[in-house]
Design an enzyme around this catalytic site. Structure first.
Site, PDB file in Angstrom:
ATOM      1  N   HIS A 262       4.093   3.032  -9.231  1.00  0.00           N
ATOM      2  CA  HIS A 262       3.730   2.396  -7.961  1.00  0.00           C
ATOM      3  C   HIS A 262       2.265   1.950  -7.993  1.00  0.00           C
ATOM      4  CE1 HIS A 262       3.885   1.965  -3.492  1.00  0.00           C
ATOM      5  NE2 HIS A 262       2.592   2.201  -3.620  1.00  0.00           N
ATOM      6  N   GLU A 263       1.388   2.877  -8.336  1.00  0.00           N
ATOM      7  CA  GLU A 263      -0.047   2.535  -8.337  1.00  0.00           C
ATOM      8  C   GLU A 263      -0.356   1.500  -9.418  1.00  0.00           C
ATOM      9  OE1 GLU A 263      -1.549   3.370  -5.794  1.00  0.00           O
ATOM     10  OE2 GLU A 263      -0.237   4.979  -5.106  1.00  0.00           O
ATOM     11  N   HIS A 266       0.118  -1.862  -7.975  1.00  0.00           N
ATOM     12  CA  HIS A 266      -1.099  -2.265  -7.247  1.00  0.00           C
ATOM     13  C   HIS A 266      -2.179  -2.710  -8.245  1.00  0.00           C
ATOM     14  CE1 HIS A 266      -0.070  -1.184  -3.157  1.00  0.00           C
ATOM     15  NE2 HIS A 266       0.212   0.068  -3.463  1.00  0.00           N
ATOM     16  N   GLU A 292       1.419  -4.257  -1.176  1.00  0.00           N
ATOM     17  CA  GLU A 292       2.492  -3.269  -1.251  1.00  0.00           C
ATOM     18  C   GLU A 292       3.738  -3.863  -1.921  1.00  0.00           C
ATOM     19  OE1 GLU A 292       1.560  -0.332  -0.573  1.00  0.00           O
ATOM     20  OE2 GLU A 292       3.463   0.715  -0.748  1.00  0.00           O
TER      21      GLU A 292
HETATM   22 ZN    ZN Z   1       1.211   1.464  -2.180  1.00  0.00          ZN
END
Ligand code: ZN
Length: 501
Positions: A262-263, A266, A292
């Site tokens: 997830h990170e 980003h 996001e």
């Molecule tokens: Zn996030």
């Protein structure tokens, strides 16, 4: 770039961003490295740097150069118009709040955070309610200073995602709710269940190594980025130096892996922003929802897929000898895609997660419309939780007090998580149409075509387009929850609705 004010404006904006990047680095260090006894020193360092950052961001020269650019708009090229528009927005937001108000808010943020920590420990909402009441009051006042007196919740949404309104979000969320609540009921009623506690005893050192292999394959550039350990996973920094964190537990390897993926999503967005525009709006992310969407697309559409695991499952088995001996491919895949409705957002899977956001949006808008009073929040929370998730929290700690956001006055922030999921599904649909054979790529451990497509269509634009414009431009359609609903139904029907014999 041709206007004479552009170069001096850009120099001032870059200076302000540079100061901000030092603040962010100190905050990263606080989460990752800071000795336990050095908190007060860090507090003083942060306070000074925040002051210098604020001074740089409100430098009167920025206002002066903006007025020069605004005085002869005919001289501005397309990029200069973007630059002037966003720099004006940021400058107004930094200068229109009276210093006394800013000080009052900083003091309340700190008080309310500590009150929240204590109230949550004791599961006692009443102890936190007065602070929340004051945060709502300050948010209203902030909206009024920026010209949104009549519709403060619009301001709070726009703050995180420029151009978003309550009416628009409500329309999208209503449509999502109508499709999602029945899907979750069907999944819950399915005889198929993920086996809990399937993955235990995964040594942390091997997890770190495996995770590095995954994030490298995704395309994260470790020459200008790092992944470290922190209690709460996050991504900070900018295109020149991107800092990610995750956390490790021997008995929950999927948590650390998916937090890191997830990170990394980003981080790939940050690293894909144009370096030559670093420090100006042309080199910044389009907003919270788009940010996001990048993390969710990698985490969910990519890394929860069969194709992804066709490549990584043999590597996982090799990295943890013996740990997966009794686990079949189907069981592993079901563990990765387990759906279990529960009261806590941070424990939620990608299907029910959205319902947690719908709940918070509904309560926030009622709160700001005046139809809901702060003392009545826990009851309203319980009712909505039962209606949406089929379960109510057993106490306030796992209900209305579970999130840190409201203690810091971060209202209007939650919707971006769910909008990010919608955008991710819609982009995924467009990417698959544009890039035939994408899943074969994943099965071979290749992610460069997808990353290249995201770089080209999303990352390189910086703040040139807002979320809805970007989505329309890339997918040829308006932002809609239809893609998310279709994606979830397809993926989870294959897992949970076995064909009847
Ligand atoms: Zn996030």
């Amino acid at each position: 770039m041709s206007h004479p004010a552009t170069a001096p404006l850009t120099a001032r904006l870059e200076r302000a961003q540079l100061a901000g990047s030092v603040v962010s680095l100190l905050q990263w260090d606080e989460q990752v490295n800071l000795p336990a006894g050095s908190g007060a020193r860090r507090g003083a360092q942060l306070a000074l740097m925040a002051e210098l950052h604020h001074a740089a961001a409100t430098d009167p020269e920025i206002g002066l150069r903006l007025r020069e650019m605004e005085a002869d708009p005919a001289l501005l090229d397309a990029d200069e118009r973007v630059l002037a528009r966003h720099a004006r927005r940021d400058f107004d937001r930094a200068t229109k709040l009276p210093p006394a108000f800013v000080a009052e808010r900083a003091a309340l943020d700190s008080e309310a955070f500590h009150a929240w920590v204590q109230a949550r420990e004791r599961a006692d909402f009443a102890a936190f309610a007065p602070y929340l009441e004051r945060q709502v009051g300050l948010a209203r006042r902030e909206a009024a200073y920026l010209g949104f007196e009549a519709n403060p919740y619009d301001y709070l949404l726009d703050k995180h995602d420029p151009g978003l309104t309550e009416a628009e979000v409500a329309r999208l969320f209503d449509e999502l709710r109508a499709g999602l609540v029945p899907l979750v009921r069907e999944i819950v009623a399915s005889p198929v269940r993920a086996r809990p506690g399937l993955l235990r005893g995964f040594p942390v050192a091997a997890q770190e190594k495996f995770l590095r292999e995954v994030t490298t394959a995704m395309g994260f550039d470790f020459q200008r980025g790092r992944i470290d350990v922190a209690v709460h996973p996050f991504c900070s920094g900018d295109a020149a130096d991107t800092r990610l964190t995750t956390r490790y537990a021997e008995d929950d390897p999927l948590d650390s892996l998916f937090s890191a993926i997830h990170e990394t999503g980003h981080g790939l967005y940050e690293q894909g922003l144009p370096l030559e525009h670093l420090g100006t709006p042309l080199g910044e992310a389009a907003g919270m929802a788009v940010h996001e969407s990048q993390s969710r697309l990698w985490e969910n559409q990519v890394a929860h897929s069969r194709a992804f695991w066709r490549h990584f499952e043999p590597r996982l088995r090799a990295a943890f000898p013996g740990r997966l001996d009794g686990v079949t491919t189907d069981e592993l895949h079901l563990a990765i895609n387990a759906v279990r409705p529960g009261p806590v957002r941070l424990e939620a899977d990608e299907v029910t997660y959205n319902l947690h956001i719908l709940l918070r949006f509904e309560l926030e808008r009622r709160l700001f419309a005046g139809g809901l009073r702060v003392p009545d929040l826990p009851a309203a929370w319980g009712e909505l939780s039962a209606a949406l998730l089929g379960t109510a929290p057993e106490n306030d700690a796992r209900g209305v007090l579970q999130d840190v956001h409201w203690s810091g006055g971060a209202f209007g922030y939650f919707p971006s998580y769910c909008l990010g999921n919608m955008i991710a599904a819609q982009l995924w649909d467009a990417a698959r149409r544009a890039l035939p054979g994408l899943e074969e790529d994943f099965a071979a451990g290749r992610f460069a075509r997808l990353l290249g497509w995201l770089r080209e269509n999303i990352h390189r634009h910086g703040r040139r387009f807002d979320a809805r414009t970007l989505v329309r431009q890339v997918t040829g359609e308006e932002l809609s929850p239809a893609h998310l609903l279709r994606y979830l139904r397809e993926r989870y029907a294959a897992l949970y609705f076995p064909p009847k014999r």
